[in-house]
Design a protein around this motif. Structure first.
Motif, PDB file in Angstrom:
ATOM      1  N   ILE A 193       0.969  -1.090   0.087  1.00 44.43           N
ATOM      2  CA  ILE A 193      -0.055   0.164   0.083  1.00 44.43           C
ATOM      3  C   ILE A 193       0.852   1.209   0.125  1.00 44.43           C
ATOM      4  N   ALA A 209      -2.445   0.299  -4.205  1.00 47.30           N
ATOM      5  CA  ALA A 209      -2.577  -0.674  -3.643  1.00 47.30           C
ATOM      6  C   ALA A 209      -2.451  -2.229  -4.295  1.00 47.30           C
ATOM      7  N   CYS A 224      -9.534   6.891   2.348  1.00 45.98           N
ATOM      8  CA  CYS A 224      -8.023   6.585   2.533  1.00 45.98           C
ATOM      9  C   CYS A 224      -7.516   7.565   3.399  1.00 45.98           C
ATOM     10  N   TRP A 244      -8.520  -2.041   3.355  1.00 46.89           N
ATOM     11  CA  TRP A 244      -7.463  -2.608   4.326  1.00 46.89           C
ATOM     12  C   TRP A 244      -7.672  -1.556   5.472  1.00 46.89           C
TER      13      TRP A 244
END
Length: 378
Positions: free
Chosen positions: A46, A82, A116, A149
C-alpha cells in the motif's frame, strides 16, 4: 549517528518550494497476510504517492493522457496504490485531485483522501477498478480489482541514511531522490480484503516494511532489497531483532550522477552494520549485479567497510512479480520494465573484518524479500 535511529521528521510532507511544482513524495508499506480460510500466505503493498501539488485543483491531472503529453502538462494528484504479489500480482490505482485531499504538514504526517488515510501508525482505505475502466483509462496505469484495508503499524527498526537526507540537504534540494526508512522492520496488524476474500495480518508474521522516497525524479538503475524474515543457517534460529535493507543505483547530487552507489544496512540481533557511501570515513564500497533470466530476477550485492562485509544473493520469480508503474513529476514515463516483488528469497553472508581478514558472523536465509530492479528505457 547509528543508522537505526528513528526520525519521523523525515516522514513529513516534503513538497514545498521547487518540489511543489516538480516533485513527488511517497509513503510505501509492504507486508504479508494470510488467507483467513486457507491460511495461505500472501504479500501486499500500500502506497500513498503525491505529485506536484502546486499544479493541482479539483480533479487529478494525468501526465500520460495524449493531449496532456502533447501540451507538456505535468501530472498532479494524490494517488493511492495498493495491490499484491504472487500468481495474481497486480497494482490498483485510485486518484484524487489536490482539493480532495488533506495533507498535514509537519510532524507527524497524515494524508486523508476519501476513505483513504495514512499516518505513522494507521493505514485505512480502499480502491476499486473495474476491468472496463482499467482498459478505457491507460493513463491510470492500473490493473483491475478491489482491495480494502484496515491496519495498525509498529515501526521497530529504522534505516536512517544520515546527513544526506537531513534538513539542510532537503532545503537545498541537493539530491534528485531522497530516501528514509522509518520501519525497516514493522509489525503490521489488521485485515485486508482482496476481491472479497479476507486476509489477516498478524504482527510477528507480517514481515512488514515502511519507507519514504521523495524528490524531483527517480534513479536509474533502481535497486531495492529488504526483509525482516531472517533465519540463521548456522543455528537454525529465527533472527527476531534483525532486518536488512539495500537501495539506490545512480543517485544525483546537484545534477552530478554518482554511478553504482547503493545504501545498505543490516541490523543483526540488535547490532547495526551500515554501508553508506556518504560516510567516507567508513571506507564503504559496493559492487552489484542485477539481471533478468527467463524466469527470475537476480540480485548480487557485495558491500564493504573497514570493519565489515555483507554479501547478498537474492532471487525472485517473475511469475510472482509485477512491472510497477509510475510517471515522473515532469510527465515522462521512462520506467516500463521496473520489476517489483515481495516474494524474494536468498542468502546473506555477514562478516566482520580486521586487518583485511574476514570472519563469518552468520549466514542468513532471507525470505519474504521486498525487491525491485529496473532501468530507464533507452
Amino acid at each position: 549517528m547509528d543508522s537505526n535511529t528513528h526520525d519521523i521528521a523525515r516522514n513529513q510532507f516534503m513538497l514545498t518550494g521547487g518540489l511543489a511544482r516538480q516533485g513527488y513524495d511517497w509513503w510505501w508499506h509492504s507486508f504479508t497476510g494470510r488467507d483467513a480460510q486457507t491460511g495461505e500466505e500472501k504479500p501486499f503493498f500500500i502506497e500513498v504517492f503525491a505529485c506536484n501539488p502546486a499544479l493541482g485543483g479539483d480533479e487529478p491531472v494525468f501526465g500520460q493522457l495524449p493531449e496532456n503529453k502533447a501540451a507538456g502538462i505535468k501530472p498532479s494528484y494524490v494517488m493511492v496504490k495498493a495491490g499484491c504479489w504472487g500468481k495474481d500480482a497486480r497494482q490498483l490505482h485510485r486518484f484524487f485531485g489536490w482539493n480532495e485531499a488533506t495533507v498535514k504538514g509537519g510532524v507527524p504526517f497524515s494524508v486523508k483522501a476519501g476513505d483513504c488515510y495514512a499516518s505513522e501508525n494507521v493505514l485505512r482505505g480502499s480502491v476499486s477498478v473495474s476491468c472496463e475502466d482499467a482498459a478505457a483509462h491507460p493513463e491510470w496505469m492500473s490493473d483491475a480489482g478491489t482491495m480494502e484495508w484496515n491496519l495498525l503499524l509498529d515501526k521497530q527498526i529504522a534505516f536512517n541514511v544520515g546527513y544526506g537526507a537531513s534538513a539542510p540537504m532537503r532545503q537545498a534540494e541537493a539530491f534528485e531522490m531522497y530516501w528514509h526508512v522509518e520501519g525497516m522492520k514493522t509489525l503490521v496488524n489488521g485485515t485486508v480484503r482482496l476481491d472479497g476474500r479476507t486476509y489477516t495480518v498478524d504482527g510477528p508474521t507480517s514481515y512488514g516494511y515502511a519507507d519514504k522516497n521523495w524528490g524531483k525524479n527517480f534513479t536509474s538503475p533502481w535497486v531495492w532489497l529488504a526483509s525482516s524474515h531472517l533465519t540463521s543457517t548456522l543455528t537454525g534460529k529465527s533472527l527476531e531483532n534483525s532486518a536488512f535493507d539495500i537501495g539506490g543505483g545512480r543517485p544525483k547530487v546537484y545534477a552530478m550522477a554518482l554511478p553504482h552507489k547503493l545504501l545498505g544496512s543490516i541490523v543483526y540481533e540488535g547490532e547495526t552494520y551500515e554501508f553508506n557511501f556518504s560516510k567516507a570515513w567508513t571506507g564503504s564500497t559496493t559492487e552489484f549485479d542485477c539481471r533478468e533470466t527467463d524466469e527470475d530476477v537476480v540480485w548480487h550485492v557485495v558491500q564493504d567497510t573497514h570493519t565489515a562485509r555483507l554479501e547478498t544473493d537474492i532471487r525472485c520469480s517473475k511469475a510472482d512479480m509485477l512491472l510497477i508503474d509510475y510517471e515522473a513529476p515532469d510527465g515522462s514515463k521512462r520506467y516500463n520494465r521496473l520489476w517489483n516483488g515481495g516474494n524474494g528469497e536468498g542468502l546473506l553472508r555477514l562478516y566482520s573484518k580486521k586487518h583485511g581478514v574476514l570472519t563469518l558472523i552468520d549466514e542468513i536465509l532471507a525470505e519474504n524479500v521486498g525487491c525491485e530492479y529496473g532501468e530507464f528505457d533507452a
